[in-house]
Scaffold this motif. Structure first.
Motif: not given
Length: 313
Positions: A196-202, A230-239
């Motif tokens: 329920g916390s966005d910061e933990y999605l990845q 994407k799960r991992t990688g620069p684009e996923a990290d930025a998102a």
């Protein structure tokens, strides 16, 4: 996690209201369709963010039926049906099943504090037996709000007693260790854990969780979809960084009026500010600071919605 019924990004959808505080089904359906077109895999309607416990039983049925009638698929909605009353919980859950929903989100019976695990097991056993097969039951762990947490022992007992019925959990505790413990204990049984916390999605996706059901997804689902895809990688990290930043902005003022303000300004539609007491709209000063906090994240204008300058015209 494979085969999760609501795997991905699910918004805890705001319930739009008319000026006299009745459900505004046209406005709510429009917002729901925008969410599905802008990153959401599913919709958690009539939860905490949707102010479910500020609505009567007939109103909650009216909202679900009205969304379906306006073209929001029942199959993507996970309505909150957990009430303090066993009878109300069963009635709302059967109604959701009859309307074609695949799952519902169940708060524990929250009025009487410190119930035993035996008492909670008896309650949820009665719900499962009275509702019958045909709909998945998801537990809603939000102890800050309900004051009734779900223990691992209780979840294990429910899974053993009702195989395939209790399908997962939304954990809004903010305690990632608790989410991880649920995944470690039950994911192998197909139990879906949603943060329920966005910061933990990845992080939860990497651990074997199913996704998220969050309030801030009303405005940040575009970036949640990138993380899920994407799960991992620069684009996923930025998102993921954007999810964390927008979550912080969303909680900089009371969450529900905060999100209503963001959607109101983004669409130019003042109706999104309508809210039932005891919640109140933000003051002008709060609203300006709230908007500034969202602007500072870089998320504004929200993808797919009118920019603020246009909304102000």
């Amino acid at each position: 996690m494979k085969n999760a019924l609501f795997g991905g990004v699910n918004a805890a959808v705001l319930t739009a209201m008319t000026p006299d505080l009745a459900p505004d089904l046209d406005r709510m359906a429009k917002h729901a369709k925008w969410l599905l077109a802008n990153g959401c895999n599913g919709l958690g309607v009539l939860g905490t963010t949707g102010e479910a416990n500020s609505f009567g039983l007939h109103e909650r049925k009216q909202i679900l039926e009205g969304l379906i009638a306006r073209g929001v698929p029942a199959s993507v909605m996970m309505p909150g049906t957990g009430c303090a009353s066993l009878a109300d919980t069963v009635e709302l859950t059967i109604h959701a099943k009859e309307k074609g929903c695949r799952g519902v989100l169940l708060l524990p019976p929250f009025y009487y504090k410190a119930p035993s695990d035996d008492g909670l097991f008896a309650y949820f056993s009665e719900v499962a037996k009275r509702v019958g097969p045909g709909i998945a039951l998801y537990l809603y762990n939000f102890p800050q709000q309900s004051a009734v947490p779900f223990s691992l022992d209780l979840i294990g007992r429910l899974l053993a007693a009702f195989p395939g019925v209790f399908r997962g959990v939304k954990d809004s505790s903010g305690d990632y260790a608790n989410m991880k413990a649920m995944i470690d204990a039950f994911a192998s049984q197909g139990f879906e854990v949603y943060t329920g916390s966005d910061e933990y999605l990845q992080k939860i996706l990497a651990e074997g969780g199913a996704g998220c059901i969050t309030a801030a997804s009303n405005a940040n689902s575009h970036w949640g979809a990138i993380v899920y895809a994407k799960r991992t990688g620069p684009e996923a990290d930025a998102a993921q960084a954007m999810l964390a930043a927008t979550r912080k902005a969303a909680t900089s003022f009371p969450l529900i009026p905060n999100l209503r303000e963001v959607i109101a300004r983004s669409t130019g539609d003042d109706g999104y500010r309508n809210i039932r007491p005891p919640h109140l709209p933000l003051s002008k000063e709060q609203a300006d600071k709230c908007w500034a906090a969202w602007e500072a994240t870089g998320a504004i204008p929200l993808p797919g919605l009118a920019p603020a300058a246009q909304a102000a015209e």
